[in-house]
Write a protein that holds these residues in place. Structure first.
Motif, mmCIF file in Angstrom:
data_model
loop_
_atom_site.group_PDB
_atom_site.id
_atom_site.type_symbol
_atom_site.label_atom_id
_atom_site.label_comp_id
_atom_site.label_asym_id
_atom_site.label_seq_id
_atom_site.Cartn_x
_atom_site.Cartn_y
_atom_site.Cartn_z
ATOM 1 N N ARG A 62 0.825 -1.215 0.000
ATOM 2 C CA ARG A 62 0.000 0.000 0.000
ATOM 3 C C ARG A 62 0.852 1.255 0.000
ATOM 4 N NH1 ARG A 62 -2.023 1.027 6.124
ATOM 5 N NH2 ARG A 62 -0.382 -0.106 7.208
ATOM 6 N N ASN A 69 0.086 9.836 -4.352
ATOM 7 C CA ASN A 69 -1.043 8.931 -4.501
ATOM 8 C C ASN A 69 -0.960 8.276 -5.873
ATOM 9 O OD1 ASN A 69 -2.349 9.585 -1.977
ATOM 10 N ND2 ASN A 69 -2.963 11.532 -2.904
ATOM 11 N N GLY A 70 -1.889 7.396 -6.137
ATOM 12 C CA GLY A 70 -1.930 6.790 -7.454
ATOM 13 C C GLY A 70 -1.088 5.531 -7.544
ATOM 14 N N LEU A 71 -1.163 4.906 -8.692
ATOM 15 C CA LEU A 71 -0.519 3.619 -8.938
ATOM 16 C C LEU A 71 0.935 3.788 -9.350
ATOM 17 C CD1 LEU A 71 -0.794 0.504 -9.451
ATOM 18 C CD2 LEU A 71 -1.452 1.096 -11.793
ATOM 19 N N ARG A 72 1.811 2.972 -8.770
ATOM 20 C CA ARG A 72 3.194 2.892 -9.205
ATOM 21 C C ARG A 72 3.527 1.423 -9.444
ATOM 22 N NH1 ARG A 72 6.764 7.117 -9.049
ATOM 23 N NH2 ARG A 72 7.841 5.677 -10.439
ATOM 24 N N HIS A 105 -0.121 0.646 -4.298
ATOM 25 C CA HIS A 105 -1.426 1.310 -4.406
ATOM 26 C C HIS A 105 -2.245 0.952 -3.178
ATOM 27 C CE1 HIS A 105 -5.435 2.482 -5.960
ATOM 28 N NE2 HIS A 105 -4.757 3.293 -6.726
ATOM 29 N N ARG A 108 -4.371 -2.421 -3.668
ATOM 30 C CA ARG A 108 -3.335 -3.170 -4.384
ATOM 31 C C ARG A 108 -3.845 -4.416 -5.087
ATOM 32 N NH1 ARG A 108 -0.235 -5.045 1.225
ATOM 33 N NH2 ARG A 108 -1.892 -4.209 2.504
ATOM 34 N N LYS A 111 -5.790 -3.474 -8.341
ATOM 35 C CA LYS A 111 -4.854 -2.923 -9.319
ATOM 36 C C LYS A 111 -3.950 -4.017 -9.883
ATOM 37 C CE LYS A 111 -6.099 1.392 -9.253
ATOM 38 N NZ LYS A 111 -6.700 2.037 -10.467
#
Length: 352
Positions: A62, A69-72, A105, A108, A111
């Motif tokens: 997380r 923020n957001g997806l990596r 995320h 998670r 995603k």
């Protein structure tokens, strides 16, 4: 004593929420107490083990306390961003094991399912800090227990437990950490209490497999080497030098014993809260303490290094201390059996 986990479990059993099913073998690592039980260190152990056996692996996190923020998503060999972008613990894991994939995320599991091919369709998924993250279905649960924490204390907000010790009923492997910090009698009592708490076994809707009893192993941290804080290259520190130990981890007391065992001469210690980001005043304080020494250097943990690399510019010298687990009694054999099960589940024919 109200345990909120019972309410959440009821919601899942009534199918008001459904866990996400990932097309891979899933192992979660977590705890029932607040911080500092060695979750991420054990995830690194699993990730390193899987990497050496060619098992394609992704760690889902997380990204606790990250600034963005957001997806990596980071693939094998991808350049690491600043720790502030992904969180210090994911940064540490990915730095130690660059051959794995990493997804960060808050949601998670969903995603990961959506981007599974982008992650390389891994055969093994490791969930960091996920014993209570029931949104993702898993095959095995690893529960980390700190030997210095009471198993009988109250749950949040009145104590430090996320769940009561009865959560051991869901665990497949229980790892007691900081075992050398307690007496053999105390350690035996903890093991006995965990075996009692693990019965009767339960089969939550988010678990894909059940086991008769969890394996229980005990271990501790030891130093596994040092890195140059400027370059990240392995280095052997001068044991005649004076060191300033600076740390921002949950339980720094145990760190002292690891450093002492490594034979380094620490003349000053500065401690900050877990996941702490240094302010300008903090940096000035550290530089002032270091400036009072004729031949001093900073000593920090691998986790802190991701957040504090800006310290090591100019004339500041520093060393990063890495740690690893060592297991007591029949721990290595029990861990080997657990890893063999993970290897089989991940479709790897090469056993540990």
């Amino acid at each position: 004593m109200i345990d909120i986990s019972h309410i959440r479990e009821w919601i899942y059993r009534k199918k008001l929420l459904k866990p996400v099913e990932l097309p891979a073998f899933v192992v979660s690592v977590g705890n029932i107490s607040l911080g500092g039980t060695g979750k991420s260190a054990f995830v690194m152990l699993l990730a390193e083990w899987a990497s050496t056996r060619g098992i394609s692996t992704v760690v889902l996190s997380r990204g606790y306390k990250r600034k963005t923020n957001g997806l990596r998503i980071l693939g094998p060999g991808d350049k690491l961003p600043d720790a502030a972008e992904i969180g210090d613990e994911p940064w540490m894991i990915k730095h130690r094991v660059p051959g794995i994939s990493l997804l960060v995320h808050a949601d998670r599991a969903r995603k990961a399912l959506r981007h599974f091919q982008e992650l390389g369709s891994p055969r093994l998924v490791l969930l960091d800090d996920a014993f209570q993250h029931w949104r993702c279905a898993r095959d095995l649960d690893v529960l980390m227990i700190d030997a210095t924490e009471s198993l009988e204390q109250k749950t949040l907000p009145f104590g430090r437990l996320r769940e009561t010790v009865l959560a051991a009923r869901r665990a497949d492997l229980i790892v007691i950490t900081r075992a050398n910090a307690v007496s053999a009698e105390r350690l035996g009592h903890i093991e006995k209490r965990l075996r009692e708490a693990a019965l009767p076994r339960v089969q939550p809707v988010w678990k894909r497999h059940s086991h008769s009893m969890p394996k229980i192993i005990a271990g501790d941290y030891v130093g596994s080497g040092f890195l140059d804080a400027r370059t990240g290259a392995p280095i052997e520190p001068d044991r005649n030098r004076e060191y300033v130990l600076v740390s921002g981890i949950a339980k720094p007391d145990h760190l002292r014993s690891v450093v002492k065992h490594a034979g380094l001469h620490v003349v000053e210690e500065l401690y900050f809260p877990d996941h702490h980001r240094l302010s300008e005043a903090d940096v000035r304080q550290i530089r002032k303490v270091l400036g009072n020494l004729r031949n001093g250097a900073l000593l920090i943990t691998e986790k802190d290094w991701g957040r504090w690399r800006e310290l090591f510019t100019g004339e500041v010298n520093g060393f990063v201390m890495c740690v690893r687990f060592v297991f007591l009694k029949d721990g290595p054999r029990e861990l080997e059996l657990f890893l063999a099960e993970v290897a089989k589940g991940a479709g790897c024919s090469t056993l540990p």
